[in-house]
Motif scaffolding. Sequence first.
Motif: not given
Length: 299
Positions: A260-287
Motif C-alpha cells: 500500500v505504501n509504495r504502489a502507485e495504483l489502487p490496491v485491493l486487500v482481501v482478508r482470508g479466513g473461514p467463510k461466513s454467511d456475510h461479507g466475503l464468505g457470503g459473496f463467494i458462496n453466492h458466486l
Amino acid sequence: MKILFCCDGSTQSDNAVRFGALIAAACQAEASILGIVEKVGREDAVLKALRRAQEILKEYHLNAELITKAGRPVPEIVKRTQEAKYDLVVIGAARKGARGPLCMSARAYKIIEAVEPPVLVVIGERTALRRILLCTGGTEQADATVQFAGEIARRVNASVDLLHVLAEPPAMYVNLVKSEEDTSQILQSNSKLGRSLRHQKALLEKMGVPCEVRLQHGLILDELLQELQRSEYDLVVSGSSPSHDRLRAYIMGNVTREIVNRAELPVLVVRGGPKSDHGLGGFINHLLHRPPEPPAKNP
C-alpha cells in the motif's frame, strides 16, 4: 454485492469514489456513502462532500444511500461494516511524504487491519480497470482472493496476471533455479506449487477471465514493484490472513503495508479466513452457486 464508500471530502476521496464506481456499476452493487463528522460545525461540509460523491455515482447510473456519523473515522467505519455486512469497503489514500512509514496516511492502514470485508485503497487517479495483478502465495488459502478478484475482473472485462515470487536461493543453486523457474515447467509439474497455480488459473479461466501466470525470483516486495514498473496495471490485489500469533500478524502486516505504501495504483486487500454467511464468505458462496453470466463492459 454491497459496497461502502468512505468519503472525507478530499480530492483523493473523489478519485476513490470514481474508481470504485467502475466496480460497483459492473457488479450492479448496492452502494452506500459514509461520511464522519469529527468536529462540531463540520456537518454541512460533510454533507456537501457526500452529495458530491453521490453525483459521481449517478454518472455510473448508481443510486447511493447517504450515511453520516459523528465520532472518530476508524471506529465508526468498523461499526458500520459490522452492522450492515458489506462485501467491499472503498477508501482513498494520499501520500504524506516521499518515503518511509509516514508515506501513507496511518488511517488507511488502520481501516485495512480493522474491518472484515476486503478494502479497496485507491491511490492516485485511475479512470479504467482493464488489467489486474494478483499476488498469490501459491496456496489454497489464496482461493477466496482469486475468486473475489476474478469476479470483479469478469464483471469489468479485465484480465488477471497471477504473480508468484519464489524465495531467493543460495548462490550455488542459481543455475538449477533458472531451470526450475520456467513457468511452463512448474505449471506442468506435480509439485504443490504447480498444482496450486494450475488450480487458481483454472478458477479464473472458468469464470471467463483471461489469465497469465508470472513467476519471479527474489524478495516479494522488490519483485512485485519491478513487475508493476514493467507492465501497466490498473489494480494490484493482495491477500491478508488474520492470525492470533502476534509475530506472524506483524510480519504479514508489514508486507501488506509496504504494498500500500509504495504502489502507485489502487490496491485491493482481501482478508482470508473461514467463510461466513456475510461479507466475503457470503459473496463467494453466492458466486459459486449462481448461473454464469456474460462478461460486462466498462461503463
